[in-house]
Write an enzyme that holds these catalytic residues in place. Sequence first.
Site, mmCIF file in Angstrom:
data_model
loop_
_atom_site.group_PDB
_atom_site.id
_atom_site.type_symbol
_atom_site.label_atom_id
_atom_site.label_comp_id
_atom_site.label_asym_id
_atom_site.label_seq_id
_atom_site.Cartn_x
_atom_site.Cartn_y
_atom_site.Cartn_z
ATOM 1 N N ARG A 196 0.806 -1.215 0.000
ATOM 2 C CA ARG A 196 0.000 0.000 0.000
ATOM 3 C C ARG A 196 0.840 1.266 0.000
ATOM 4 N NH1 ARG A 196 -5.465 -0.590 1.289
ATOM 5 N NH2 ARG A 196 -5.532 1.637 0.782
ATOM 6 N N HIS A 212 14.804 -11.292 5.385
ATOM 7 C CA HIS A 212 15.530 -11.717 4.189
ATOM 8 C C HIS A 212 15.306 -10.650 3.122
ATOM 9 C CE1 HIS A 212 16.636 -15.276 1.335
ATOM 10 N NE2 HIS A 212 16.997 -14.119 0.817
ATOM 11 N N ARG A 257 15.584 -8.960 -0.178
ATOM 12 C CA ARG A 257 16.034 -9.289 -1.529
ATOM 13 C C ARG A 257 16.362 -8.014 -2.288
ATOM 14 N NH1 ARG A 257 12.963 -13.788 -0.159
ATOM 15 N NH2 ARG A 257 13.950 -15.738 -0.822
ATOM 16 N N HIS A 277 9.789 -6.935 0.191
ATOM 17 C CA HIS A 277 9.196 -7.105 1.527
ATOM 18 C C HIS A 277 10.111 -6.444 2.553
ATOM 19 C CE1 HIS A 277 11.702 -10.597 0.794
ATOM 20 N NE2 HIS A 277 10.757 -11.246 0.144
ATOM 21 N N GLU A 331 19.119 -12.774 6.486
ATOM 22 C CA GLU A 331 19.353 -13.790 5.471
ATOM 23 C C GLU A 331 19.516 -13.146 4.107
ATOM 24 O OE1 GLU A 331 16.483 -17.317 7.322
ATOM 25 O OE2 GLU A 331 15.874 -16.225 5.515
ATOM 26 N N THR A 353 11.288 -17.556 -3.867
ATOM 27 C CA THR A 353 11.632 -17.900 -2.496
ATOM 28 C C THR A 353 12.801 -18.880 -2.529
ATOM 29 O OG1 THR A 353 10.744 -18.691 -0.371
ATOM 30 C CG2 THR A 353 10.037 -19.864 -2.351
ATOM 31 N N HIS A 358 12.000 -23.171 6.575
ATOM 32 C CA HIS A 358 11.284 -23.174 5.304
ATOM 33 C C HIS A 358 10.100 -24.134 5.396
ATOM 34 C CE1 HIS A 358 11.297 -21.571 1.160
ATOM 35 N NE2 HIS A 358 10.511 -22.609 0.944
ATOM 36 N N GLY A 394 8.237 -17.751 9.181
ATOM 37 C CA GLY A 394 7.588 -16.496 8.830
ATOM 38 C C GLY A 394 6.291 -16.670 8.072
#
Length: 241
Positions: free
Chosen positions: A18, A43, A45, A50, A74, A104, A195, A217
């Site tokens: 948003r 993590h 990227r 995110h 990470e 991912t 994971h 997560g």
Amino acid sequence: MTHLSVNLNKIGLLRNSRGRDYPNLIHMAERTLGLGAFGITIHPRPDQRHATYQDAHDLKALLKRFPGAELNIEGFPDAQFLEVVLEVEPDQCTLVPDDPNQLTSDHGWNLARDQDALRPVIAQLKAKGIRVVLFMDPDADSMAMAKEVGADRVELYTEGYANAFGQENFNDTLRQYQHAAQAALDAGLTVNAGHDLDLNNVQALCEQGRIAEVSIGHALTTEALDMGWDNVVKAYLERLN
């Protein structure tokens, strides 16, 4: 006891969708640590879809208010990621062999191929006092090499375990993971896991005491839609204790 590090990537994804600072990732981290979680994982990227590099700095500042709690960052060790990690100096850095466009994480390091590239990176991180973890498939034969290249820990990639849970091949798969974990311990490494772990499957993986820390997560965030965030975090802590 297995420590719980909560991955807040999905909180960052929801926030970024948003273009506002809502939900606030740092507030959710504070709330999570206040419930008793051992640490926070992100993590970031390259596209920062995110968790962001700024989140890394903000979380480091927050963690100073929670003695004993840890920040785990990470990611794939490209130049920008390493620059951020070396600036932030998290307690732990988990190196993951992600392609920049990967949705991912879906595999561990091939150390026979990647060891020469990893050695200087690991040395650089450890010189800053950062604990180094290598994201690894559950291959017992690879654990000694993970120690030899300089890692402090491995994180077992647990998608295969999660997919087998409740299936006919589960006991065989669990033995594979326990064998890999024991091989890591025998090599002088500590063992993390992550994971696709969730409230249903996490306890069976950890109950033999070989897993020091899990990073969760996506499942935790999804389960919170039904149970509420606080209830889910508490439920994980009960299972891991």
